[in-house]
Motif scaffolding. Structure first.
Motif, short mmCIF file in Angstrom:
data_model
loop_
_atom_site.label_atom_id
_atom_site.label_comp_id
_atom_site.label_asym_id
_atom_site.label_seq_id
_atom_site.Cartn_x
_atom_site.Cartn_y
_atom_site.Cartn_z
N GLU A 184 44.58 44.32 30.24
CA GLU A 184 44.49 45.10 31.49
C GLU A 184 45.86 45.52 32.03
OE1 GLU A 184 42.49 44.84 35.96
OE2 GLU A 184 42.29 43.16 34.56
N LYS A 185 46.80 44.59 32.04
CA LYS A 185 48.12 44.90 32.60
C LYS A 185 48.82 46.00 31.79
CE LYS A 185 52.52 42.81 33.99
NZ LYS A 185 53.34 41.58 34.06
N GLN A 186 48.73 45.91 30.48
CA GLN A 186 49.36 46.92 29.63
C GLN A 186 48.69 48.28 29.77
OE1 GLN A 186 48.35 43.90 28.57
NE2 GLN A 186 50.28 42.86 28.14
N LYS A 188 47.31 49.47 32.39
CA LYS A 188 47.65 50.06 33.69
C LYS A 188 48.95 50.86 33.66
CE LYS A 188 45.08 47.00 36.80
NZ LYS A 188 45.17 45.92 37.81
N THR A 189 49.75 50.64 32.63
CA THR A 189 50.99 51.43 32.51
C THR A 189 50.71 52.81 31.93
OG1 THR A 189 51.51 50.63 30.27
CG2 THR A 189 52.30 49.31 32.14
N LYS A 345 45.98 38.69 30.70
CA LYS A 345 45.97 39.19 32.07
C LYS A 345 44.56 39.52 32.49
CE LYS A 345 50.45 38.99 32.39
NZ LYS A 345 51.12 38.03 33.25
#
Length: 345
Positions: A184-186, A188-189, A345
């Protein structure tokens, strides 16, 4: 190096070489036995009743542990549903790492109980224990049993020449739902929050209980597109039924959230695990009825090809009209990404 895959289910060649001819004692009650790509077996009880039985593991990871109990039930029960019967009984082998908190165990089991109750499945046994060497909660094997009339069963071997092939939901459902949580965190970039949330919701599309119950009356064959995705699922139908197929690639939609997650992980959505995608074959006259009933239940579906005589081979027509052989998937690209060590994440 032996013939085992680096990860994932063994292929047809190894299955037939090592397993298929070594199945213990023969039993005349077996109507559908172990077959590569066939979701469940069927045992004759009497002329009008058969027991359908399946076995499946379920893996977890930190980012999806709060939904793991849901997955255990739906992934295991779906294999019985695709043979055209309701899952009724279940056993579970729940293995937990030593650091498992009591609250986490309670959450997993409460979800299992809730989903079983919702779908009229009774837990009749199993094994639960704590063992070192397990990185996350693991369903070592869930056995599910259902009952039906032998003549009403819908295994992949029942596909008939001339049948249309219908796909529900889309490709790479499981790959998208799980990897959207894992990365998820990756993501979002690169992508907006709305798209990522839509991808994460695909996790709860990892079930064909409703799809199969709706379609079974008007289908000849049904199959859950698990390892190797829809390409492997279709190939397994043709192998089980001794038929060919013609698949139209331009008729296979890839929703934006699925495309985004698969692109991020550099995996092919057509060959990535897709628990929750029902592949079914049916007479052309039944397609409208099936699709209409699926739509009433908010399940999207598409006609993506047809079953052909075996002598015609397994074909896929690319978007430019070029015809190629549809081949089995040796190793699902999802697994390498799933087991890859990266920040959760």
């Amino acid at each position: 190096m032996n013939g085992l895959p680096p990860v994932g289910k063994v292929d047809r060649e190894l299955f037939e070489k090592t397993i298929y001819n070594k199945l213990g004692a023969k039993n005349k009650k077996v109507l559908i036995g172990p077959e590569h790509g066939v979701d469940a077996s069927a045992i004759k009880i009497n002329k009008n009743k058969a027991m359908v039985i399946s076995e499946d593991p379920t893996f977890s990871m930190p980012s999806i542990q709060n939904q793991f109990g849901w997955a255990v039930v739906h992934i295991c029960a779906s294999d019985v549903a695709v043979l055209g019967v309701d899952p009724e009984l279940m056993t579970i082998c729940l293995l937990l790492p030593p650091e498992t908190e009591d609250s986490q165990f309670q959450q997993i089991w409460n979800q299992i109980h809730t989903e079983c109750k919702k779908h009229n499945i009774t837990i009749v046994g199993g094994h639960t224990g704590v063992y070192p060497g397990i990185p996350a909660p693991l369903n070592g094997g869930g056995t599910v049993i259902g009952y039906g009339n032998p003549k009403d069963l819908t295994p992949p071997s029942n596909a008939q020449t001339g049948d249309k092939i219908i796909m529900t939901k889309g490709p790479a459902i499981e790959a998208t739902g799980i990897l959207a949580h894992k990365s998820e965190k990756q993501l979002k970039t690169k992508y907006n929050t709305k798209l990522i949330e839509k991808a994460k919701k695909r996790y709860h599309d990892m079930t064909v209980l409703k799809d199969a119950a709706i379609a079974r009356k008007h289908s000849n064959a049904m199959h859950d597109a698990t390892e190797g995705g829809i390409i492997n699922g279709i190939h397994e139908i043709t192998q089980a039924s001794k038929k060919g197929c013609k698949i139209h690639k331009n008729k296979i939609p890839i929703p934006p959230e699925i495309k985004a997650v698969c692109n991020h992980h550099n995996i092919n959505p057509l060959t990535s695990i897709s628990e929750g995608t029902l592949l079914l074959t049916c007479p052309p006259k039944n397609t409208n009825k099936i699709q209409k009933n699926l739509k009433k239940n908010n399940i999207q579906s598409w006609i993506i090809g047809e079953i052909t005589p075996q002598k015609n081979g397994t074909k896929i027509i690319n978007k430019n009209g070029q015809e190629k052989q549809l081949k089995p998937v040796k190793t699902d690209p999802f697994w390498k990404t799933f087991f890859k060590k990266q920040p959760e994440k």
